[in-house]
Motif scaffolding. Structure first.
Motif, PDB file in Angstrom:
ATOM      1  N   GLU A 116       0.838  -1.201   0.000  1.00  0.00           N
ATOM      2  CA  GLU A 116       0.000   0.000   0.000  1.00  0.00           C
ATOM      3  C   GLU A 116       0.875   1.253   0.000  1.00  0.00           C
ATOM      4  O   GLU A 116       0.522   2.262  -0.575  1.00  0.00           O
ATOM      5  CB  GLU A 116      -0.936  -0.008   1.207  1.00  0.00           C
ATOM      6  N   ASP A 117       2.036   1.155   0.635  1.00  0.00           N
ATOM      7  CA  ASP A 117       2.980   2.262   0.673  1.00  0.00           C
ATOM      8  C   ASP A 117       4.101   1.966  -0.334  1.00  0.00           C
ATOM      9  O   ASP A 117       4.880   1.035  -0.152  1.00  0.00           O
ATOM     10  CB  ASP A 117       3.541   2.378   2.103  1.00  0.00           C
ATOM     11  N   PRO A 118       4.185   2.777  -1.416  1.00  0.00           N
ATOM     12  CA  PRO A 118       5.171   2.490  -2.466  1.00  0.00           C
ATOM     13  C   PRO A 118       6.617   2.404  -1.956  1.00  0.00           C
ATOM     14  O   PRO A 118       7.432   1.675  -2.502  1.00  0.00           O
ATOM     15  CB  PRO A 118       5.010   3.659  -3.436  1.00  0.00           C
ATOM     16  N   GLY A 119       6.928   3.154  -0.893  1.00  0.00           N
ATOM     17  CA  GLY A 119       8.284   3.146  -0.360  1.00  0.00           C
ATOM     18  C   GLY A 119       8.667   1.805   0.257  1.00  0.00           C
ATOM     19  O   GLY A 119       9.856   1.508   0.449  1.00  0.00           O
ATOM     20  N   LYS A 120       7.701   1.001   0.566  1.00  0.00           N
ATOM     21  CA  LYS A 120       7.934  -0.272   1.253  1.00  0.00           C
ATOM     22  C   LYS A 120       8.494  -1.350   0.310  1.00  0.00           C
ATOM     23  O   LYS A 120       9.133  -2.304   0.768  1.00  0.00           O
ATOM     24  CB  LYS A 120       6.597  -0.734   1.862  1.00  0.00           C
ATOM     25  N   ILE A 121       8.279  -1.197  -0.995  1.00  0.00           N
ATOM     26  CA  ILE A 121       8.714  -2.222  -1.957  1.00  0.00           C
ATOM     27  C   ILE A 121      10.218  -2.503  -1.831  1.00  0.00           C
ATOM     28  O   ILE A 121      10.635  -3.648  -1.674  1.00  0.00           O
ATOM     29  CB  ILE A 121       8.392  -1.773  -3.413  1.00  0.00           C
ATOM     30  N   ALA A 122      11.015  -1.425  -1.887  1.00  0.00           N
ATOM     31  CA  ALA A 122      12.468  -1.578  -1.842  1.00  0.00           C
ATOM     32  C   ALA A 122      12.888  -2.259  -0.539  1.00  0.00           C
ATOM     33  O   ALA A 122      13.813  -3.081  -0.522  1.00  0.00           O
ATOM     34  CB  ALA A 122      13.135  -0.212  -1.968  1.00  0.00           C
ATOM     35  N   GLU A 123      12.183  -1.930   0.526  1.00  0.00           N
ATOM     36  CA  GLU A 123      12.487  -2.506   1.840  1.00  0.00           C
ATOM     37  C   GLU A 123      12.250  -4.033   1.838  1.00  0.00           C
ATOM     38  O   GLU A 123      13.086  -4.801   2.317  1.00  0.00           O
ATOM     39  CB  GLU A 123      11.537  -1.849   2.847  1.00  0.00           C
ATOM     40  N   VAL A 124      11.131  -4.445   1.263  1.00  0.00           N
ATOM     41  CA  VAL A 124      10.817  -5.877   1.202  1.00  0.00           C
ATOM     42  C   VAL A 124      11.865  -6.612   0.359  1.00  0.00           C
ATOM     43  O   VAL A 124      12.359  -7.679   0.741  1.00  0.00           O
ATOM     44  CB  VAL A 124       9.395  -6.106   0.626  1.00  0.00           C
ATOM     45  N   LEU A 125      12.232  -6.025  -0.781  1.00  0.00           N
ATOM     46  CA  LEU A 125      13.217  -6.680  -1.649  1.00  0.00           C
ATOM     47  C   LEU A 125      14.569  -6.800  -0.940  1.00  0.00           C
ATOM     48  O   LEU A 125      15.251  -7.815  -1.046  1.00  0.00           O
ATOM     49  CB  LEU A 125      13.367  -5.918  -2.972  1.00  0.00           C
ATOM     50  N   ARG A 126      14.927  -5.761  -0.168  1.00  0.00           N
ATOM     51  CA  ARG A 126      16.193  -5.786   0.564  1.00  0.00           C
ATOM     52  C   ARG A 126      16.163  -6.874   1.642  1.00  0.00           C
ATOM     53  O   ARG A 126      17.123  -7.609   1.839  1.00  0.00           O
ATOM     54  CB  ARG A 126      16.465  -4.401   1.171  1.00  0.00           C
ATOM     55  N   GLU A 127      15.038  -6.985   2.310  1.00  0.00           N
ATOM     56  CA  GLU A 127      14.906  -8.030   3.337  1.00  0.00           C
ATOM     57  C   GLU A 127      15.055  -9.425   2.720  1.00  0.00           C
ATOM     58  O   GLU A 127      15.719 -10.297   3.283  1.00  0.00           O
ATOM     59  CB  GLU A 127      13.530  -7.942   4.024  1.00  0.00           C
ATOM     60  N   ILE A 128      14.443  -9.618   1.558  1.00  0.00           N
ATOM     61  CA  ILE A 128      14.534 -10.925   0.898  1.00  0.00           C
ATOM     62  C   ILE A 128      15.982 -11.225   0.511  1.00  0.00           C
ATOM     63  O   ILE A 128      16.470 -12.342   0.695  1.00  0.00           O
ATOM     64  CB  ILE A 128      13.584 -10.987  -0.325  1.00  0.00           C
ATOM     65  N   GLU A 129      16.695 -10.203   0.040  1.00  0.00           N
ATOM     66  CA  GLU A 129      18.114 -10.409  -0.282  1.00  0.00           C
ATOM     67  C   GLU A 129      18.904 -10.821   0.948  1.00  0.00           C
ATOM     68  O   GLU A 129      19.723 -11.737   0.905  1.00  0.00           O
ATOM     69  CB  GLU A 129      18.738  -9.112  -0.838  1.00  0.00           C
ATOM     70  N   GLN A 130      18.638 -10.142   2.060  1.00  0.00           N
ATOM     71  CA  GLN A 130      19.385 -10.448   3.288  1.00  0.00           C
ATOM     72  C   GLN A 130      19.058 -11.841   3.795  1.00  0.00           C
ATOM     73  O   GLN A 130      19.938 -12.583   4.199  1.00  0.00           O
ATOM     74  CB  GLN A 130      19.085  -9.397   4.361  1.00  0.00           C
TER      75      GLN A 130
END
Lengths: 153, 164
Positions: A116-130
């Motif tokens: 719902e918050d566009p800024g959250k996308i990058a955060e989710v992708l970074r978490e998956i990488e980690q």
């Protein structure tokens, strides 16, 4: 309509002709039926039957989350075969991952992330990488070309 | 996203929640929705017309279950199209009846060279493959290479739910 699960010419006319453009009016089925050359009662009966037999999964409005301020992206990663299930589990554990498909390619896992918050996308992708140790490739759409689900029945 | 975002208000949200699973299959569906939400039919219809015009509603109609209709094969076709041609090429490919979603997306060189994605549907893989060849003919020299990624397994499919 018969109990047959075979679609006939009228079903196909409905499925092919009514994937969009259903009117917003007092008697919309009556209006749509006229366009299709059917009676209102027949259209309603056919739609009910197509839905009961799951030939159509839904009848109604299709909403677009992005136009309401949310964001969606497609992402992919290369999961080593021996860790495939573990990595799929980590990816799927994120609530924001709506779909995830195994595909035959070097990039063998493709998933859709919706927030719902566009800024959250990058955060989710970074978490998956980690969590997975895999590089996540982001494929946000640059342009969308006329999206219609045009199933030929 | 260049388009203006339409922020549904609380009443719109209730309409979305009440209709995202489908409209009633009865002669006055909007009136039924309105009665359930204690709104007037005019208000429901006006709000839905506004959401349709703003693109919040993509379309209203049948959502076919392509698996049940025998269209069980789908391939994600991906194309390396010259950057200057991708917008026009995308519109051509997106208009094909057997293509559902079509997007211009970024490349990730050297791992990923493709910038046009088109989901192709067919009754089996050979039909999908024929359609991919047809797209290849349409793109001609504008495209230097392509691939088709078939899905071997669905790992997760919850769908997008918007309002509750």
């Amino acid at each position: 309509m018969s109990e047959s699960h075979e679609t006939d010419a009228i079903d196909r006319r409905i499925i092919n002709g009514l994937q969009g453009g259903f009117p917003i009016s007092e008697h919309p089925y009556c209006d749509a039926a006229e366009t299709l050359g059917l009676s209102e009662a027949e259209l309603l009966e056919r739609l009910q039957s197509l839905r009961d037999s799951r030939k159509i999964s839904r009848f109604g409005p299709m909403y677009n989350a992005e136009r309401m301020g949310g964001a969606v992206t497609l992402a992919a990663l290369e999961a080593p075969r021996e860790r495939y299930e573990e990595i799929a589990g980590s990816v799927n554990a994120h609530r924001e991952v709506a779909h995830n498909y195994a595909r035959d390619h070097q990039l063998n896992m493709w998933f859709v992330v919706a927030c719902e918050d566009p800024g959250k996308i990058a955060e989710v992708l970074r978490e998956i990488e980690q969590e997975t140790g895999c590089t996540v490739y982001d494929f946000p759409k640059c342009e969308e070309f006329f999206i219609e689900f045009k199933v030929e029945a | 996203m260049k388009e203006t975002v339409y922020r549904p208000d609380a009443t719109d949200q209730r309409i979305i929640a009440a209709t995202q699973a489908g409209l009633p299959l009865s002669p006055n569906p909007y009136r039924e929705v309105a009665e359930a939400l204690e709104l007037t039919p005019q208000d429901v219809m006006a709000r839905m017309a506004k959401m349709l015009a703003a693109g919040v509603i993509r379309r209203i109609g049948v959502v076919p279950n392509h698996y049940a209709l025998g269209v069980t094969a789908n391939g994600m076709s991906v194309w390396d199209v010259r950057d200057e041609d991708v917008s026009i090429a995308g519109r051509e490919v997106g208009a094909l009846e057997y293509v559902s979603h079509c997007y211009h997306r970024p490349r990730h060189l050297p791992v990923w060279r493709y910038n046009l994605f088109a989901m192709v549907h067919g009754r089996d893989r050979s039909e999908v493959s024929d359609k991919v060849s047809a797209i290849s003919d349409i793109l001609g020299p504008r495209c230097s290479s392509h691939d088709v990624l078939y899905s071997s397994r669905i790992l997760k499919k919850t769908g997008l739910r918007i309002a509750s």
